[in-house]
Write an enzyme that holds these catalytic residues in place. Sequence first.
Site, PDB file in Angstrom:
ATOM      1  N   PRO A   2      55.169 -35.081  17.883  1.00  0.00           N
ATOM      2  CG  PRO A   2      53.729 -36.128  19.367  1.00  0.00           C
ATOM      3  CD  PRO A   2      53.858 -34.899  18.522  1.00  0.00           C
ATOM      4  CD  GLU A   3      58.481 -35.784  13.663  1.00  0.00           C
ATOM      5  OE1 GLU A   3      57.944 -36.494  12.783  1.00  0.00           O
ATOM      6  OE2 GLU A   3      58.435 -34.543  13.634  1.00  0.00           O
TER       7      GLU A   3
END
Length: 271
Positions: A2-3
């Site tokens: 996840p960014e």
Amino acid sequence: MPELPEVETIKRALALRLAGRRIAGVVQRRPDLRFPLPPDLPGRLAGRRFTTFGRRAKYVLAGLDDGHTLLLHLGMSGRLLLDGPAMGLHEHLTFELDDGGVLRFVDPRRFGMLDLVATGHIAAHPRLAGLGFEPLDPGFDGPALAAALLGRRSALKLALMDQRVVVGVGNIYASESLFRARLSPRRIAGHLRPRQADRLAAAIRAVLGDAIGAGGSSLRDYVQTDGTLGVFQNRFAVYGRAGQPCPACARPVGKLVQGNRATFLCAFCQR
């Protein structure tokens, strides 16, 4: 992994659901994730109330009413799920809430982390100290980005993925931002002219904002806190689209490898 858009989406959902809620109890099923969990974590959290929710880079910051903050990172495959059914073997932590709800920390690969830190010392935490600009902060603009890149000889895309320069712009969003800014990922980072830096900063903010509005990008493990997928992957202009028509010029999207990661670009539009 996840960014920034995915973590921001999770943080906002947690704030809506958990702000003001008291932790009735914590079930801890193993002593560690990527790193050892804090000693006596269930005892230290029982009875505490969630007060605030924030984000720094790819970390969720959950403030508690005793002057401590939970620092959470999802790693490669971690999920924070609100309510819903138990998730079995990979549900390592379960936070039981005073209204009967639950928050589940699920992490099959165990690359996530959780720490409990005095709130006043959070900025000095080893995982947060030295991080670069928050691209959604008002102070992030062309001059700020140009100053952060000044003197850097690395390729522009690799510099954007350096968390000491700007945080949260991972592989997907670097490729998409560079396409919107019409800049080659192979440019020397420190050679941006002022107008190019203005375009790139604006593109980064716009791409991240659009991704947050779409609930993030779900390519492998990421889901939102209710278990649903993000949908920004349906709007990619270049990422993962090698050989398909560029949405701007219809020439084939290209692919190259930078820093052992795939980069997608339109060689005609991005000079």
